[in-house]
Write a protein that holds these residues in place. Structure first.
Motif, PDB file in Angstrom:
ATOM      1  N   GLU A 345       0.839  -1.209   0.000  1.00 41.77           N
ATOM      2  CA  GLU A 345       0.000   0.000   0.000  1.00 41.77           C
ATOM      3  C   GLU A 345       0.865   1.248   0.000  1.00 41.77           C
ATOM      4  N   GLU A 369      -7.075   0.922  -3.536  1.00 45.00           N
ATOM      5  CA  GLU A 369      -7.744  -0.089  -2.715  1.00 45.00           C
ATOM      6  C   GLU A 369      -6.804  -1.280  -2.577  1.00 45.00           C
ATOM      7  N   VAL A 370      -5.917  -1.237  -1.583  1.00 40.39           N
ATOM      8  CA  VAL A 370      -4.912  -2.282  -1.384  1.00 40.39           C
ATOM      9  C   VAL A 370      -5.160  -2.972  -0.057  1.00 40.39           C
ATOM     10  N   SER A 371      -5.325  -4.290  -0.112  1.00 44.56           N
ATOM     11  CA  SER A 371      -5.544  -5.080   1.109  1.00 44.56           C
ATOM     12  C   SER A 371      -4.570  -6.246   1.177  1.00 44.56           C
ATOM     13  N   SER A 372      -3.404  -6.067   0.582  1.00 47.35           N
ATOM     14  CA  SER A 372      -2.409  -7.137   0.525  1.00 47.35           C
ATOM     15  C   SER A 372      -1.470  -7.060   1.718  1.00 47.35           C
ATOM     16  N   ASN A 408      -5.965  -1.599  -7.444  1.00 50.42           N
ATOM     17  CA  ASN A 408      -6.360  -2.607  -6.461  1.00 50.42           C
ATOM     18  C   ASN A 408      -5.179  -3.523  -6.169  1.00 50.42           C
ATOM     19  N   GLY A 409      -5.046  -3.932  -4.925  1.00 50.94           N
ATOM     20  CA  GLY A 409      -4.018  -4.898  -4.543  1.00 50.94           C
ATOM     21  C   GLY A 409      -4.587  -5.921  -3.588  1.00 50.94           C
ATOM     22  N   ARG A 410      -4.337  -7.211  -3.835  1.00 51.33           N
ATOM     23  CA  ARG A 410      -4.905  -8.263  -2.995  1.00 51.33           C
ATOM     24  C   ARG A 410      -4.036  -9.520  -3.096  1.00 51.33           C
ATOM     25  N   GLN A 411      -4.284 -10.445  -2.201  1.00 53.89           N
ATOM     26  CA  GLN A 411      -3.597 -11.732  -2.231  1.00 53.89           C
ATOM     27  C   GLN A 411      -4.621 -12.823  -2.525  1.00 53.89           C
ATOM     28  N   GLU A 412      -4.323 -13.651  -3.551  1.00 58.00           N
ATOM     29  CA  GLU A 412      -5.219 -14.736  -3.922  1.00 58.00           C
ATOM     30  C   GLU A 412      -5.048 -15.908  -2.958  1.00 58.00           C
ATOM     31  N   ILE A 417       0.257 -12.484  -5.320  1.00 56.39           N
ATOM     32  CA  ILE A 417      -0.142 -11.089  -5.137  1.00 56.39           C
ATOM     33  C   ILE A 417      -0.637 -10.556  -6.483  1.00 56.39           C
ATOM     34  N   THR A 484       0.498 -10.066 -11.701  1.00 53.96           N
ATOM     35  CA  THR A 484       0.663 -11.044 -10.619  1.00 53.96           C
ATOM     36  C   THR A 484       2.148 -11.193 -10.318  1.00 53.96           C
TER      37      THR A 484
END
Length: 497
Positions: A345, A369-372, A408-412, A417, A484
């Protein structure tokens, strides 16, 4: 005999010129043959369409006549169902065939006569059916026995058979021409590849020989009288100049020969893509599956052409290997990736801050919107990836709406990432979705300066970080780039070691 500096320069220039001429010849010939192959393919497709239309029209007329005969023999209304199904489709089928034959002046008068014959045949069919429905079966049979309808039908069938035969002949000739173009391309590719391999091989040999002579000269300097400082200094300066010449030569060879090599690879991909419609055409052929022409066309499309493309790819791969060998002489080495703990973030915020003023000046906005969780990766590579994608989103904005960018940032679930950079710009056409990641390839209107290497660089960096990049785009909504990366680059580096 030792190679002098002037001789080395002349030989290098001669090799470069020969290589460039060979590449220009291959590229020019490939373009011409691809265009020629496309023209033959269009001709075959047109002939195929005319043949199908002619067969459809003939089948409709025969079905209508068979239904009429069945009804007259049985007076059973069920026999009229095929007639009712096809009678309204006959004239549209004729119009389609007539439209396909418009470019052929010789078919104009016969098609006019056919229209008259079809109208007369349909009138004869309607008349006999009306008489039979009115109870005058004998009158209907008498009308049939005049053979006027059969004469008209025979005349129509004869003309349709002639159209089918002419279409088959055009298809055969088109396939033969396509095969000839493939054979010519194979020969040109083989000759050109051999010339290029010879040029690159000669250049590599020249560099290696010159390098060995430099090494020999360096050894001779060490053997000379160490007390003669002036002589040693002079020889040292000569060696430094020679090394600079080698590095310059290596740069010229790798730069000037690699750029045309990319062109060969691009045209090879285009040719490989053309196998799809050719195979589709051959597979859709409704004639005899044992037809020698069809078998030969299938063999050409599935064996000969892929073999030629494989030879080209093999040759260019060899040439690329030689170029890389030359490059190692002057290359200082690639930057090693440095894995460190990164707050994603915070990194995104930093990248966005660098371009936020450009967005606000156009009344736009950027949403983060980063939740990683934190990742272990190379900071410089991630900054370059985000910076490039954000710059593109701003450069290729839509002229009729303010800039709107979402990161956007997230972890699958699998641990990867994922970073999405979403914009509402002018978008990328569907046929360019893969091409924009290739070197020197750009999409759409070229009204924005650029070299066409940014996204290719981004893809390389993403893959170096253990991931990849993909996109979804259309001109109405904009573009979404999905990057990714691996959550821990240290594990990848350790596995490589």
């Amino acid at each position: 005999m030792p190679i002098s500096s002037k001789g080395f320069a002349r030989s290098s220039l001669a090799l470069i010129i020969v290589g460039l001429l060979a590449l220009i010849g291959i590229v020019g010939t490939a373009i011409w043959l691809v265009e020629r192959n496309g023209a033959h393919f269009d001709e075959v497709a047109e002939a195929r369409g005319a043949r199908i239309a002619a067969v459809d029209l003939r089948n409709l007329l025969q079905s209508a006549q068979s239904s009429q005969r069945g009804y007259l023999l049985t007076l059973d209304e069920r026999y009229l169902e095929p007639y009712r199904d096809v009678v309204d489709r006959i004239m549209p089928a004729y119009d389609l065939l007539n439209q396909l034959l418009v470019p052929y002046l010789a078919a104009e008068q016969p098609m006019i006569q056919m229209r008259t014959d079809i109208e007369n045949k349909l009138a004869e069919l309607d008349r006999t059916l009306d008489l039979a429905r009115q109870g005058n079966l004998q009158g209907a049979l008498d009308l049939v026995r005049t053979d006027q309808g059969e004469i008209i039908m025979e005349r129509i069938t004869t003309l349709l058979d002639a159209i089918v035969s002419a279409a088959d002949e055009r298809t055969f000739n088109g396939v033969v021409e396509q095969r000839g173009a493939v054979g010519a391309l194979r020969i040109i590719a083989i000759i050109g590849a051999l010339v290029i391999i010879g040029v690159v091989g000669g250049a590599a040999w020249l560099v290696l020989r010159y390098t060995r002579e430099i090494d020999t000269a360096r050894a001779e300097v060490e053997i000379l009288n160490r007390d003669l400082e002036a002589r040693v200094g002079e020889r040292t300066r000569d060696l430094m100049r020679a090394n600079e010449e080698v590095q310059r030569f290596a740069y010229i060879v790798t730069h000037d020969l690699r750029s045309p090599l990319v062109n060969i690879m691009g045209f090879t991909s285009e040719l490989e893509a053309s196998l799809g419609p050719i195979n589709a055409l051959v597979d859709s052929h409704s004639g005899d599956p044992e037809d020698p022409v069809l078998l030969e066309a299938r063999r050409t499309a599935t064996e000969d052409l892929p073999e030629a493309i494989g030879f080209i790819r093999s040759s260019t791969k060899k040439m690329d290997g030689l170029i890389n060998a030359i490059l190692k002489i002057s290359r200082e080495g690639r930057r090693k990736l440095k894995a460190e703990r990164i707050d994603l973030e915070e990194l995104v915020e930093s990248a966005v801050s660098a371009v936020r003023h450009q967005v606000t000046e156009s009344d736009g906005e950027i949403i983060i919107e980063v939740s990683s969780p934190p990742v272990f990766s190379d900071r410089l590579a991630l900054e370059q990836i985000l910076g490039n994608l954000l710059d593109n989103a701003i450069k290729y904005r839509h002229p009729e709406r303010p800039i709107a960018i979402t990161v956007n940032g997230r972890q699958e679930r699998d641990g990867r990432i994922v970073i999405d950079v979403i914009d509402n710009g002018r978008g990328i056409s569907a046929q360019d979705h893969d091409r924009v990641f290739e070197l020197f390839r750009r999409s759409g209107n070229q009204n924005v300066p650029g070299e066409g290497i940014g996204l290719a660089h981004v893809r390389i960096m993403a893959r170096n970080l253990g991931g990849d990049i993909q996109l979804q785009s259309n001109p109405e909504q904009g573009t979404t780039f999905t990057v990714t990366i691996a959550p821990d680059l240290r594990a990848i580096a350790k596995s490589k070691d």
